[in-house]
Design an enzyme around this catalytic site. Structure first.
Site, PDB file in Angstrom:
ATOM      1  N   GLU A 119     -10.856  -0.114  -4.393  1.00 38.39           N
ATOM      2  CA  GLU A 119      -9.787  -0.966  -3.892  1.00 38.39           C
ATOM      3  C   GLU A 119     -10.293  -2.353  -3.548  1.00 38.39           C
ATOM      4  OE1 GLU A 119      -6.443   0.179  -1.579  1.00 38.39           O
ATOM      5  OE2 GLU A 119      -7.203   2.226  -1.357  1.00 38.39           O
ATOM      6  N   CYS A 129       0.864  -1.186   0.000  1.00 36.06           N
ATOM      7  CA  CYS A 129       0.000   0.000   0.000  1.00 36.06           C
ATOM      8  C   CYS A 129       0.896   1.230   0.000  1.00 36.06           C
ATOM      9  CB  CYS A 129      -0.920  -0.004   1.219  1.00 36.06           C
ATOM     10  SG  CYS A 129      -1.894   1.504   1.379  1.00 36.06           S
ATOM     11  N   GLY A 153      -2.205   2.502  -6.729  1.00 34.05           N
ATOM     12  CA  GLY A 153      -3.126   2.763  -7.834  1.00 34.05           C
ATOM     13  C   GLY A 153      -2.738   3.988  -8.634  1.00 34.05           C
ATOM     14  N   HIS A 174      -3.550  -4.180 -10.524  1.00 28.65           N
ATOM     15  CA  HIS A 174      -4.382  -3.030 -10.874  1.00 28.65           C
ATOM     16  C   HIS A 174      -4.901  -3.137 -12.301  1.00 28.65           C
ATOM     17  CE1 HIS A 174      -3.221  -0.646  -7.306  1.00 28.65           C
ATOM     18  NE2 HIS A 174      -2.084  -1.306  -7.433  1.00 28.65           N
ATOM     19  N   CYS A 188      -5.188   6.009  -3.372  1.00 29.54           N
ATOM     20  CA  CYS A 188      -4.473   4.734  -3.427  1.00 29.54           C
ATOM     21  C   CYS A 188      -3.120   5.007  -4.071  1.00 29.54           C
ATOM     22  CB  CYS A 188      -5.258   3.698  -4.233  1.00 29.54           C
ATOM     23  SG  CYS A 188      -4.387   2.122  -4.440  1.00 29.54           S
TER      24      CYS A 188
END
Length: 289
Positions: free
Chosen positions: A224, A77, A236, A175, A233
């Site tokens: 997410e 993350c 992301g 992703h 994110c």
């Protein structure tokens, strides 16, 4: 047992950070998922998108584990590791300006940049089998595209009665990036869950919808995996910039506008992606378990 925690956020992506270097805390949280679900519940718990667990490491400065609000453990993350680094520096746990943090996605390096934190997010992974994407088992996807299948760039995906063009990338976690005309007009609750759970993605997937403002700026909303829509994110945003560059839509340094603020993402010539943004401590407290 009463458990000490720190509530933090990175551009609105919020976290419960727990220091597990104490063995008693580590033992308590060994079950991970069930307790993390309870803690993340916004009515019956503290409330957060994810739980960050801080550990000592035999191979790095520290180790981080990450649990989503649904209790599932994930690899990485970007906003979370910025918050973890800020916690470490603010409490004097390290005087290094660059940390090495062990994660399921490998060794990640957050760097102190004044009030901000800059993170080497590593190299984007584009091979379908490593993301993973089961493109070999999706002949309809291949049949409807003139492109080769060594990369999933601007490929068609039918979901919830609509065709989307997906670009798939791993930044330590998977992703699918989709360019849309307007992120404001998007029904994320309708389209996010079926794409996240599409059989094409064996480990499920994070879904980023991006709107191109100009070659140096995009806007993004994210669904997410295991958390739903979040305000930001980091992995992301990194994947979104790589996807936009692969399609020739932006330059390699881009400001990413999210619901919770802005991140700066740069895809360098050495193929590493760097992300810079804030990390904020909100409060700390105790919770009964």
């Amino acid at each position: 047992m009463r458990l000490h925690f720190t509530k933090m956020h990175g551009t609105g992506n919020d976290f419960i950070l727990i220091d597990c270097r104490d063995k008693a805390v580590d033992d308590l949280l060994s079950a991970g998922g069930d307790i993390c679900r309870r803690l993340c519940h916004r009515r019956f718990g503290i409330g957060a998108d994810q739980v960050l667990l801080l550990y000592d490491s035999d191979t790095a400065d520290f180790r981080m584990r990450i649990f989503n609000a649904d209790g599932g453990e994930v690899e990485m993350c970007g906003n979370g590791i910025r918050c973890l680094a800020r916690y470490i520096w603010d409490r004097g746990l390290s005087d290094k300006d660059e940390l090495i943090v062990e994660t399921l996605a490998g060794m990640i390096r957050p760097v102190r940049e004044g009030d901000l934190v800059k993170v080497d997010m590593g190299e984007p992974v584009l091979e379908p089998e490593k993301i993973p994407v089961k493109i070999a088992k999706s002949p309809e996807l291949i049949a409807n595209s003139s492109k080769d299948t060594s990369r999933i760039v601007d490929f068609p995906l039918m979901s919830a009665g609509r065709e989307f063009r997906i670009t798939c990338i791993s930044m330590g976690n998977p992703h699918a990036v989709i360019v849309v005309d307007s992120v404001d007009d998007l029904d994320l609750e309708k389209y996010g869950p079926p794409i996240e759970n599409d059989p094409l993605f064996p480990n499920r997937i994070n879904v980023e919808f991006i709107e191109i403002s100009d070659r140096g700026r995009i806007r993004m909303r994210v669904w997410e995996r295991g958390a739903g829509e979040t305000m930001a994110c980091g992995t992301g945003a990194s994947a979104a910039v790589v996807a936009a560059c692969l399609q020739g839509l932006t330059d390699k340094k881009v400001v990413v506008g999210l619901l919770g603020g802005e991140l700066v993402v740069e895809w360098n010539e050495d193929n590493h992606v760097w992300m810079t943004g804030p990390a904020v401590e909100v409060f700390e407290g105790w919770v009964n378990l």
